[in-house]
Design an enzyme around this catalytic site. Structure first.
Site, PDB file in Angstrom:
ATOM      1  N   ARG A 528       0.823  -1.214   0.000  1.00  0.00           N
ATOM      2  CA  ARG A 528       0.000   0.000   0.000  1.00  0.00           C
ATOM      3  C   ARG A 528       0.855   1.261   0.000  1.00  0.00           C
ATOM      4  NH1 ARG A 528      -5.478  -0.024   0.830  1.00  0.00           N
ATOM      5  NH2 ARG A 528      -6.425  -2.044   1.314  1.00  0.00           N
ATOM      6  N   GLU A 572     -10.445  -1.217  -5.603  1.00  0.00           N
ATOM      7  CA  GLU A 572      -9.743  -0.394  -4.611  1.00  0.00           C
ATOM      8  C   GLU A 572      -8.334  -0.084  -5.095  1.00  0.00           C
ATOM      9  OE1 GLU A 572      -8.436  -0.467   0.116  1.00  0.00           O
ATOM     10  OE2 GLU A 572      -9.198  -2.277  -0.846  1.00  0.00           O
ATOM     11  N   HIS A 788       9.522  13.996 -52.864  1.00  0.00           N
ATOM     12  CA  HIS A 788      10.113  13.048 -51.919  1.00  0.00           C
ATOM     13  C   HIS A 788       9.868  13.618 -50.528  1.00  0.00           C
ATOM     14  CE1 HIS A 788      12.163  10.545 -54.902  1.00  0.00           C
ATOM     15  NE2 HIS A 788      12.544  11.650 -55.519  1.00  0.00           N
TER      16      HIS A 788
END
Length: 822
Positions: A528, A572, A788
């Site tokens: 966490r 969560e 080109h």
């Protein structure tokens, strides 16, 4: 065209006018008899007149050819058949009228009314024009009996052939055109007949040769139609106020629609006659189609017929409707929406029937057909709005190398679907436009959503029908404009879940084949207090080693915590990650309080790879059905869909800056003297310190003027361009070239840049940084200039004149997208 008549001195001019009118009337009625004889015949099956439709040897012709032939027969005073005793109605009416005209009745206008009045059922009326409708309507009002008009409308509007021929645009023939059709006539009397015939044909709006456009008379363009739409609208306005007449339209539509459906389904009628589309245009102009009387039977039948239109016909109808006003588009949209809603409410799709099976809205023919018709209106709404088909990201032209190894799916006999990306609607391809291209539709997209339909739609079944792609089952996912966000999200959920289950099954099979244990889930174990570092490091390893694992179902575990992830832990996790990532203190994104939107922090210290990982996190959240509170401006989603950001997108992402620049571009005073600004901007870094950036080299010293305020500074491009192959800055053609380029509009200048450099934008520092080269590509020729784009080289032949140079250059940059650029 009036007929010139000589008169003696002193003879009243009114006599000349009356004589001329009678002569034209006589000619008109004779031509009508010839026309009727060519189209319907005299009624005698043994007729020997080669110019009569009743003759067995007669070759049938269409109405337009008959009208022209009638003029020719009038010129040579060809034989006219008397109506056979078995032939009643129209033929005798024409004969009586022509006799009346030949006897020079003093009131020609009354003769016309009497002639129409004699035709009680108007059976000779095989098609309608605005004039014919008004004439019959006038007679019906005089009699106070509208039954003749009701019968005519019922007959014409119930016949596909008659309706297709009705309300054609007026094509007035000049004298020269008539002569080319009829041949030269050297006889003076015959010439006067020709004048009278031409005058009569052009004077009367109901004549076939003048008021209807045939395939031979006028070639239609790919977006043109031969029906006079304004005339149709005027007729409906006059007639729909009468309830009995409206019923005639209703009943005729019920009879017409099944026959039209059969024609389109089995007889390929549109490919043989593109004018067949006219009947759909005419019917759709009926503003009462959404009324309750039509919803029960007439409109469902018509929608079924209309849904059978081939793709080319749908495209043409869409292009036509795209030119309509927003109110007209809304009326048609509401017509089909009314039918869908009515059918949804009147049927019990949420209840089980006697067979113990649920009624599906997908099985309702009327709802399905109305949805297909609504799709045409939807694309007309897109095409008719503000469309930007440019500014697309360049496609990756390099083909993906195919592996020589067989995949497990191939070993198991499975085939991959959608190898070339998402399914594209065929109508989009036909029109060459996508919904994403529309900046502002004629009416808001939200009005096409049908909430009652969404309430009863079973998305699991509909998604299955969409994936299986069977002809027997219709999926509303093919009409996504009708679905709301909740329903679409449910479809996305089913799609993602099936992918997850597929990955899980493949993993199990690999385990069995290879004999090693593999994880069927995407497992993330995070702390966490280090959630960002742990998540991003793990995802980076997976993205590098085995990106296919990202398709597995996510399974999150927080270190030191017990709990099985059944979806709640993942939600969560994503919420915590998003809060951390979009925290202004982190510095990856900025938040605008006025717009409530996030934007990328240009002063961020994070690498591009970190932003890529953030994108993976957000993608995983959507894939695992986790809704996040993240708000980006629309340009981010347009970029994800392959569109480039433009100046207009600033209005959404940076409204203050957009308005400031817009005011600068539109300022009518002297920008340099009044504003005193330069090509330099300031931004604040992560610590709030101002940082100055030059938009051009030495931009702080270059004042913005009325001439250079649009940033496409072609003067700077001219000054830095180099020359090769014999050209120099002082070459005559080069001087003419720059005069032409400087005279281009802004759009043409952008096309020029796209052609020569591969992009329509100026590089950082302005066009002076391009270092363009113009090289001679041979002497004068009909070939177009080429380029080109990799080296910003323009190959320019030495054209003989400035006019030719401009014409060749404009054609190259306008029409040669993808060609001539090497």
């Amino acid at each position: 065209m009036a007929t010139a008549c000589k008169r003696s001195p002193g003879e009243p001019q009114s006599d000349d006018i009356e004589a001329s009118r009678m002569k034209r009337a006589a000619a008109k009625h004779l031509i009508e008899r010839y026309y009727h004889q060519l189209t319907e015949g005299c009624g005698n099956e043994a007729c020997t007149n080669a110019f009569c439709a009743s003759c067995p040897a007669f070759l049938r012709m269409d109405n337009n050819a008959a009208a022209i032939k009638a003029l020719e027969l009038y010129k040579i005073n060809a034989k006219l058949c008397d109506p056979h005793p078995s032939k009643k109605g129209a033929s005798s009416a024409y004969l009586e009228n022509s006799k009346g005209a030949a006897n020079a009745c003093p009131d020609v206008r009354m003769n016309k009314k009497d002639g129409l009045g004699a035709r009680n059922d108007f059976k000779d009326v095989t098609y309608l024009t605005e004039e014919i409708v008004y004439e019959i309507l006038e007679l019906c009002r005089e009699r106070e009996d509208f039954s003749p008009l009701i019968r005519v409308i019922g007959r014409v509007f119930s016949s596909a052939e008659a309706l297709v021929q009705s309300f054609r645009k007026v094509k007035q023939h000049t004298k020269e055109e008539l002569k080319s059709l009829q041949g030269k006539d050297e006889d003076k009397d015959e010439d006067e007949k020709e004048k009278a015939a031409g005058s009569a044909a052009m004077e009367e709006g109901s004549e076939a040769s003048s008021s209807r456009v045939g395939d031979d008379a006028q070639k239609l363009g790919p977006e043109d139609v031969s029906v006079d739409i304004e005339a149709v609208r005027r007729v409906y306005t006059r007639l729909l106020s009468n309830e009995k007449i409206e019923t005639a339209f209703l009943n005729a539509l019920v009879y017409l629609s099944p026959n039209v459906e059969c024609d389109l389904t089995y007889h390929n009628v549109y490919s043989r006659d593109p004018n067949y589309l006219n009947l759909f245009i005419i019917v759709m102009e009926n503003r009462n189609l959404h009324s309750p009387e039509y919803l029960e039977m007439a409109l469902p039948l018509f929608c079924k017929a209309m849904s059978k239109l081939p793709l080319a016909a749908q495209g043409k109808l869409v292009r036509l409707w795209s030119k309509y006003s927003a109110d007209q588009i809304r009326r048609m949209m509401e017509t089909f929406q009314q039918l869908i809603t009515y059918k949804v409410i009147s049927n019990e799709f949420n209840n089980r029937n006697l067979g113990n099976e649920r009624n599906l809205v997908n099985d309702d023919d009327a709802i399905v057909a109305a949805s297909k018709c609504l799709k045409m209106v939807y694309y007309a709404n897109v095409v008719g709005g503000e469309v930007d088909t440019d500014h697309n990201e360049d496609d990756d032209e390099e083909p993906i190398p195919e592996s020589s190894e067989l995949t497990l799916q191939e070993l198991l006999g499975e085939e991959r679907r959608n190898k070339k990306g998402p399914r594209v609607d065929p109508l989009e391809t036909e029109l060459g436009v996508k919904t994403l291209d529309c900046r502002k539709p004629l009416i808001p997209f939200e009005e096409f959503i049908n909430e009652p339909l969404n309430d009863v739609l079973e998305m699991d079944k509909d998604y299955t029908f969409f994936k299986v792609e069977t002809e027997n089952k219709f999926s509303f996912m093919t009409c996504p404009f009708i679905l709301n966000a909740v329903t679409k999200n449910l479809g996305l959920y089913y799609d993602n879940r099936i992918r997850m289950y597929s990955e899980r099954r493949i993993t199990v099979l690999y385990s069995l084949v290879q004999g090693q244990q593999l994880n069927p889930y995407l497992r993330l174990k995070v702390r966490r207090d280090h959630i960002i570092d742990d998540a991003l490091v793990r995802l980076e390893m997976i993205a590098m080693e085995n990106p296919a694992d990202l398709k597995k179902q996510l399974y999150v575990e927080f270190e030191g915590e017990q709990g099985v992830d059944e979806g709640g832990v993942s939600k969560e996790f994503f919420q915590l990650v998003v809060e951390e990532i979009f925290n202004p203190d982190i510095g990856m994104f900025t938040y605008d309080e006025s717009t409530k939107l996030f934007w990328f922090n240009p002063s961020s210290l994070e690498t591009e790879g970190q932003f890529t990982l953030i994108g993976i996190v957000l993608g995983l959240a959507i894939y695992n059905n986790c809704i996040l509170d993240v708000h980006f401006p629309m340009v981010v989603y347009r970029k994800l869909m392959g569109k480039k950001g433009t100046f207009r997108d600033l209005g959404d992402s940076h409204p203050v800056l957009y308005q400031s620049l817009k005011d600068l571009l539109e300022y009518e005073g002297n920008v340099e003297d009044d504003m005193m600004i330069t090509f330099q901007i300031s931004q604040t870094d992560l610590f709030g310190n101002p940082m100055m950036y030059d938009l051009k080299e030495n931009g702080d010293k270059i004042p913005i003027t009325n001439e250079n305020r649009k940033n496409l500074d072609f003067q700077a491009l001219e000054e830095t361009t180099e020359y090769d192959g014999g050209y120099t800055r002082d070459s005559v053609l080069i001087r003419e070239f720059w005069e032409i380029v400087h005279s281009f509009t802004d759009e043409q200048k952008r096309l020029f840049l796209q052609f020569t450099t591969g992009t329509d934008r100026a590089p950082v520092g302005g066009l002076g940084k391009l270092k363009m080269i113009i090289a001679k590509n041979g002497p004068d020729t009909e070939r177009l200039p080429t380029s080109h784009t990799c080296f910003n080289v323009l190959l320019l032949p030495e054209y003989s004149s400035k006019e030719k140079l401009k014409e060749r250059l404009l054609k190259a940059i306008t029409y040669a997208k993808g060609f001539g650029m090497l």
